[in-house]
Design an enzyme around this catalytic site. Structure first.
Site, mmCIF file in Angstrom:
data_model
loop_
_atom_site.group_PDB
_atom_site.id
_atom_site.type_symbol
_atom_site.label_atom_id
_atom_site.label_comp_id
_atom_site.label_asym_id
_atom_site.label_seq_id
_atom_site.Cartn_x
_atom_site.Cartn_y
_atom_site.Cartn_z
ATOM 1 N N LYS A 56 13.402 -3.770 -25.907
ATOM 2 C CA LYS A 56 12.507 -4.828 -25.790
ATOM 3 C C LYS A 56 11.172 -4.731 -25.676
ATOM 4 O O LYS A 56 10.053 -4.843 -26.086
ATOM 5 C CB LYS A 56 13.096 -6.170 -25.066
ATOM 6 C CG LYS A 56 14.496 -6.523 -25.535
ATOM 7 C CD LYS A 56 15.273 -7.600 -24.605
ATOM 8 C CE LYS A 56 15.539 -7.150 -23.153
ATOM 9 N NZ LYS A 56 16.601 -6.221 -22.968
ATOM 10 N N THR A 57 11.112 -3.768 -24.186
ATOM 11 C CA THR A 57 9.646 -3.495 -23.896
ATOM 12 C C THR A 57 8.966 -2.778 -24.841
ATOM 13 O O THR A 57 7.879 -2.635 -25.354
ATOM 14 C CB THR A 57 9.608 -3.068 -22.432
ATOM 15 O OG1 THR A 57 10.383 -3.824 -21.769
ATOM 16 C CG2 THR A 57 8.184 -2.696 -22.018
ATOM 17 N N ASP A 101 8.432 -10.269 -18.994
ATOM 18 C CA ASP A 101 9.983 -9.762 -19.129
ATOM 19 C C ASP A 101 10.675 -10.786 -18.138
ATOM 20 O O ASP A 101 10.172 -11.467 -17.339
ATOM 21 C CB ASP A 101 9.803 -8.382 -18.386
ATOM 22 C CG ASP A 101 10.993 -7.372 -18.434
ATOM 23 O OD1 ASP A 101 11.927 -7.943 -19.250
ATOM 24 O OD2 ASP A 101 11.326 -6.661 -17.734
ATOM 25 N N THR A 150 17.216 -11.253 -20.502
ATOM 26 C CA THR A 150 18.649 -10.674 -20.914
ATOM 27 C C THR A 150 19.705 -11.848 -20.763
ATOM 28 O O THR A 150 20.872 -11.862 -21.201
ATOM 29 C CB THR A 150 19.166 -9.988 -19.702
ATOM 30 O OG1 THR A 150 18.790 -10.500 -18.556
ATOM 31 C CG2 THR A 150 18.427 -8.453 -19.557
ATOM 32 N N ARG A 209 18.457 3.319 -22.849
ATOM 33 C CA ARG A 209 18.095 3.571 -21.457
ATOM 34 C C ARG A 209 18.991 4.786 -20.629
ATOM 35 O O ARG A 209 18.885 5.407 -20.113
ATOM 36 C CB ARG A 209 17.754 2.459 -20.657
ATOM 37 C CG ARG A 209 17.006 2.995 -19.056
ATOM 38 C CD ARG A 209 16.685 1.637 -18.442
ATOM 39 N NE ARG A 209 15.678 1.254 -18.927
ATOM 40 C CZ ARG A 209 15.523 -0.156 -18.806
ATOM 41 N NH1 ARG A 209 16.466 -0.983 -18.299
ATOM 42 N NH2 ARG A 209 14.408 -0.662 -19.317
HETATM 43 P P1 ADP Z 1 14.272 -3.290 -22.210
HETATM 44 O O1 ADP Z 1 12.960 -3.609 -22.389
HETATM 45 O O2 ADP Z 1 15.098 -3.714 -23.445
HETATM 46 O O3 ADP Z 1 14.872 -3.067 -20.990
HETATM 47 P P2 ADP Z 1 13.126 -0.687 -22.923
HETATM 48 O O4 ADP Z 1 12.197 -1.035 -24.243
HETATM 49 O O5 ADP Z 1 12.478 -0.378 -21.712
HETATM 50 O O6 ADP Z 1 14.262 -1.623 -22.610
HETATM 51 O O7 ADP Z 1 13.882 0.662 -23.436
HETATM 52 C C1 ADP Z 1 14.291 1.639 -22.415
HETATM 53 C C2 ADP Z 1 14.312 3.028 -22.794
HETATM 54 O O8 ADP Z 1 14.962 3.358 -23.902
HETATM 55 C C3 ADP Z 1 12.897 3.413 -23.295
HETATM 56 O O9 ADP Z 1 12.451 4.530 -22.408
HETATM 57 C C4 ADP Z 1 12.938 3.774 -24.717
HETATM 58 O O10 ADP Z 1 12.135 4.816 -24.781
HETATM 59 C C5 ADP Z 1 14.173 3.722 -25.000
HETATM 60 N N1 ADP Z 1 14.664 3.070 -26.381
HETATM 61 C C6 ADP Z 1 15.019 1.951 -26.393
HETATM 62 N N2 ADP Z 1 15.220 1.437 -27.634
HETATM 63 C C7 ADP Z 1 15.304 2.671 -28.301
HETATM 64 C C8 ADP Z 1 15.311 2.734 -29.762
HETATM 65 N N3 ADP Z 1 15.494 1.843 -30.575
HETATM 66 N N4 ADP Z 1 14.862 3.821 -30.388
HETATM 67 C C9 ADP Z 1 14.436 5.018 -29.415
HETATM 68 N N5 ADP Z 1 14.383 4.742 -28.050
HETATM 69 C C10 ADP Z 1 14.751 3.647 -27.512
#
Ligand code: ADP
Length: 327
Positions: A56-57, A101, A150, A209
């Site tokens: 998401k981030t 977030d 989430t 992650r």
């Molecule tokens: P969220 O915001 O959903 O908790 P993040 O965007 O922080 O998750 O993602 C966590 C990690 O996973 C990041 O470091 C990112 O590099 C990696 N990541 C997440 N989704 C992907 C994707 N579709 N392709 C490659 N790397 C991803």
């Protein structure tokens, strides 16, 4: 901590092309971004929902990069007072992205301030107290607000309805995770073969992650062992050291399952009791441990609490008591 950030920043995809999986969402956002760029200003807001660590981030950061605009990231938990939100909003540059977030954790009074901002970039703030208090309306620059959660169910409908596009980031399949691991290994100049990447993907709880944090463990282990390549033998040894089994369960998951069986004889147990017994926070249990155990079908939630399923009992080698937990 710093090293962790550096590591995850280095591995974060920086363009839509590098973002693996979720093709539909990626295409949707590409169009949204292109249209915004062409128009020259934003006219809608986005809500991303899905499990932690699913991108998401990352998507918000990619959008900011593709649009060439600033992004301000904060969390619903950090915005305690209306003034906290107002201070950030009044400092944002035009067309920027404001990423909130855990938006489900916004207090009600702060959430209500956000409504007119989402609707027409108006900030209504109360100045003063008592009879002399007055409301001042400020016009904010146009921006894209991205909410991330989430827990979609905890978002009130007035808030949800003010987001033009609601996108669900779900779990990833093994091939996608394998690709994420291989790409990240390349960025880190690590040698890893296909089989090892797949075994790692299988233990990543379908979450990027976690896949990347396993790769980090592998990198550390490689440095210590002075090995040259991450292959199947290496991976087996690594998972032994991490005490991670073939399903990707770690010692905390196993403690959880054993707690239900040994301490509570597989009678239904509530979340707070489990959290207290494992000395973990309820959120950690609910958001990080249980979703995977539920998905594997090892536990189930009943009206009275959590119990092991037949599969869970079989995992623990305790099928014989199956009869007493037929809920
Ligand atoms: P969220 O915001 O959903 O908790 P993040 O965007 O922080 O998750 O993602 C966590 C990690 O996973 C990041 O470091 C990112 O590099 C990696 N990541 C997440 N989704 C992907 C994707 N579709 N392709 C490659 N790397 C991803």
């Amino acid at each position: 901590m710093k090293e962790n950030n550096q590591f995850s920043n280095q591995l974060r995809p920086s363009s839509f092309a590098e973002f693996i999986g979720h093709n539909n969402i990626r295409e949707n956002l590409k169009i949204f971004t292109l249209a915004t760029k062409k128009r020259g200003y934003p006219n809608d807001h986005l809500l991303f929902y899905g499990p932690p660590g699913t991108g998401k981030t990352t998507l918000a950061l990619i959008m900011a990069k593709e649009l060439g605009v600033d992004i301000k990231i904060t969390s619903g938990a950090a915005l305690r007072k209306a003034g906290d939100l107002a201070a950030i909003l009044t400092n944002l540059s035009p067309n920027s992205i404001f990423f909130i977030d855990e938006i489900h954790r916004l207090p009600k009074n702060v959430e209500e301030i956000l409504y007119p901002v989402l609707e027409n970039y108006q900030l209504d703030i109360v100045i003063g107290k008592g009879p002399s208090a007055r409301v001042v309306n400020l016009s904010l620059p146009k921006m894209i607000i991205i909410g991330s959660t989430t827990k979609l169910a905890l978002i009130s409908s007035p808030l949800r309805d003010r987001f033009g596009l609601i996108l669900r980031l779900n779990y990833y399949n093994e091939n996608e995770l394998k690709e994420i691991i291989l790409n990240a290994a390349k960025k880190l100049s690590l040698s890893i073969n296909q089989e090892a990447a797949l075994e790692m993907a299988k233990r990543s709880r379908r979450t990027p992650r976690i896949a990347l944090s396993l790769l980090k463990r592998a990198k550390d282990f490689l440095d210590v062992k002075k090995a040259k390549i991450i292959d199947l033998d290496f991976i087996k040894e690594l998972f032994g050291v991490l005490r991670m089994d073939a399903l990707g369960l770690n010692p905390i998951d196993i403690d959880y399952l054993e707690l239900l069986y040994h301490k509570f004889s597989n009678q239904p147990v509530g979340l707070s009791t489990i959290a207290a017994s494992l000395s973990e926070e309820e959120r950690t249990i609910e958001e990080l441990i249980e979703p995977y155990l539920l998905r594997l079908g090892l536990i189930k939630k009943t009206a009275k609490g959590r119990v092991l399923t037949t599969k869970g009992l079989s995992y623990l080698g305790q099928l014989e008591i199956k009869e007493i937990n037929d809920y």
